[in-house]
Design a protein around this motif. Structure first.
Motif, PDB file in Angstrom:
ATOM      1  N   THR A   1      75.778  53.101  22.144  1.00  0.00           N
ATOM      2  CA  THR A   1      74.937  51.785  22.911  1.00  0.00           C
ATOM      3  C   THR A   1      75.781  50.922  23.488  1.00  0.00           C
ATOM      4  OG1 THR A   1      73.058  52.055  21.321  1.00  0.00           O
ATOM      5  CG2 THR A   1      73.075  49.972  22.557  1.00  0.00           C
TER       6      THR A   1
ATOM      7  N   THR B   1      76.343  47.324  25.234  1.00  0.00           N
ATOM      8  CA  THR B   1      75.945  45.822  25.377  1.00  0.00           C
ATOM      9  C   THR B   1      76.376  45.038  26.137  1.00  0.00           C
ATOM     10  OG1 THR B   1      75.040  46.512  23.039  1.00  0.00           O
ATOM     11  CG2 THR B   1      74.993  44.233  23.799  1.00  0.00           C
TER      12      THR B   1
ATOM     13  N   SER C   1      72.750  40.393  26.590  1.00  0.00           N
ATOM     14  CA  SER C   1      72.553  41.136  25.397  1.00  0.00           C
ATOM     15  C   SER C   1      71.700  42.346  25.642  1.00  0.00           C
ATOM     16  CB  SER C   1      71.790  40.266  24.354  1.00  0.00           C
ATOM     17  OG  SER C   1      72.515  39.325  23.750  1.00  0.00           O
TER      18      SER C   1
ATOM     19  N   THR D   1      71.264  46.158  26.880  1.00  0.00           N
ATOM     20  CA  THR D   1      71.855  47.313  26.224  1.00  0.00           C
ATOM     21  C   THR D   1      71.434  48.520  27.022  1.00  0.00           C
ATOM     22  OG1 THR D   1      69.853  47.817  24.889  1.00  0.00           O
ATOM     23  CG2 THR D   1      71.593  46.415  23.705  1.00  0.00           C
TER      24      THR D   1
END
Length: 183
Positions: free
Chosen positions: A93, A95, A139, A141
Motif C-alpha cells: 500500500t 500512502t 493520508s 492510499t
C-alpha cells in the motif's frame, strides 16, 4: 653364507614393504557427514530498484513558466510512474503522508515555497488519474495488486499546480512530499 644373507635381506625388505602397505591401509579411514545450508528470506519491496529507507520515489517537475501562469500539469517520474517490485505474496500500500508546506496555498492541498523569500507559495494537488478527477488526499492510499512473480507494478501520480496571476514573484518554488510504502 652370503647367499643366505641376501635371501634374508630380501625377505626383510618384503616384510617391511608389506607392513608399510598394511599400516597405510589400516590408517586410511573416512568419515562421512552433512553440511546444513539455510537462508531466511523476509518479504520485501523495492522502489525503482532500491530497498530501504530514504528511497527516492521520483519527482514532480512542473517546469519553467511565466509568473502569470494560471494552471500547469505534471506527472511523477516523467511518465513512467513509481516502479514497485515486491516478493511474491506481498500486497503493498502506497500512502501520501504529508508535504512540507501543506495548507499554505488553499484550496490546493500542498504548496511549493518560494525559496528566496519563504513567504510566497504555489499550490498544487496530486491525482491518481491524468484527467485530475481522482484526488489523492493527505493520508490517501493506493493499494497495489498482490505480487506473484518478478513483474513490476507502477503507481502513476499526476500533479496540478495553480498559479495566482499578478501575485507570484519570479523565483524557484519547492516542496518535499513524504510518502510510504507498506506491506
Amino acid at each position: 653364507m652370503r647367499l643366505l644373507n641376501v635371501s634374508r635381506t630380501a625377505s626383510l625388505g618384503t616384510l617391511a614393504a608389506t607392513l608399510f602397505v598394511a599400516s597405510s591401509l589400516a590408517q586410511a579411514q573416512s568419515v562421512t557427514g552433512t553440511i546444513d545450508a539455510s537462508i531466511t528470506l523476509e518479504a520485501a519491496c523495492s522502489v525503482g530498484g532500491t530497498e530501504g529507507t530514504g528511497v527516492d520515489f521520483g519527482s514532480l517537475a512542473f517546469g519553467s513558466h511565466s509568473a502569470l501562469f494560471g494552471q500547469v500539469n505534471a506527472e511523477i517520474a516523467g511518465g513512467n510512474g513509481i516502479t514497485i517490485l515486491c516478493s511474491p505474496g506481498v500486497t503493498p500500500t502506497f500512502t501520501l503522508l504529508e508535504g512540507a508546506n501543506d495548507g499554505q496555498a488553499a484550496p490546493a492541498i500542498h504548496a511549493m515555497e518560494n525559496t528566496p523569500d519563504g513567504n510566497t507559495f504555489v499550490g498544487y494537488t496530486l491525482y491518481t488519474d491524468a484527467n485530475h478527477t481522482n484526488l489523492l488526499a493527505l493520508s490517501g492510499t493506493i493499494e497495489l495488486d498482490p505480487f506473484t512473480d518478478d513483474t513490476t507494478q507502477s503507481i502513476a501520480l499526476y500533479g496540478q499546480a495553480f498559479g495566482n496571476p499578478g501575485n507570484l514573484p519570479a523565483g524557484t518554488y519547492e516542496d518535499i512530499l513524504q510518502v510510504q510504502l507498506t506491506w
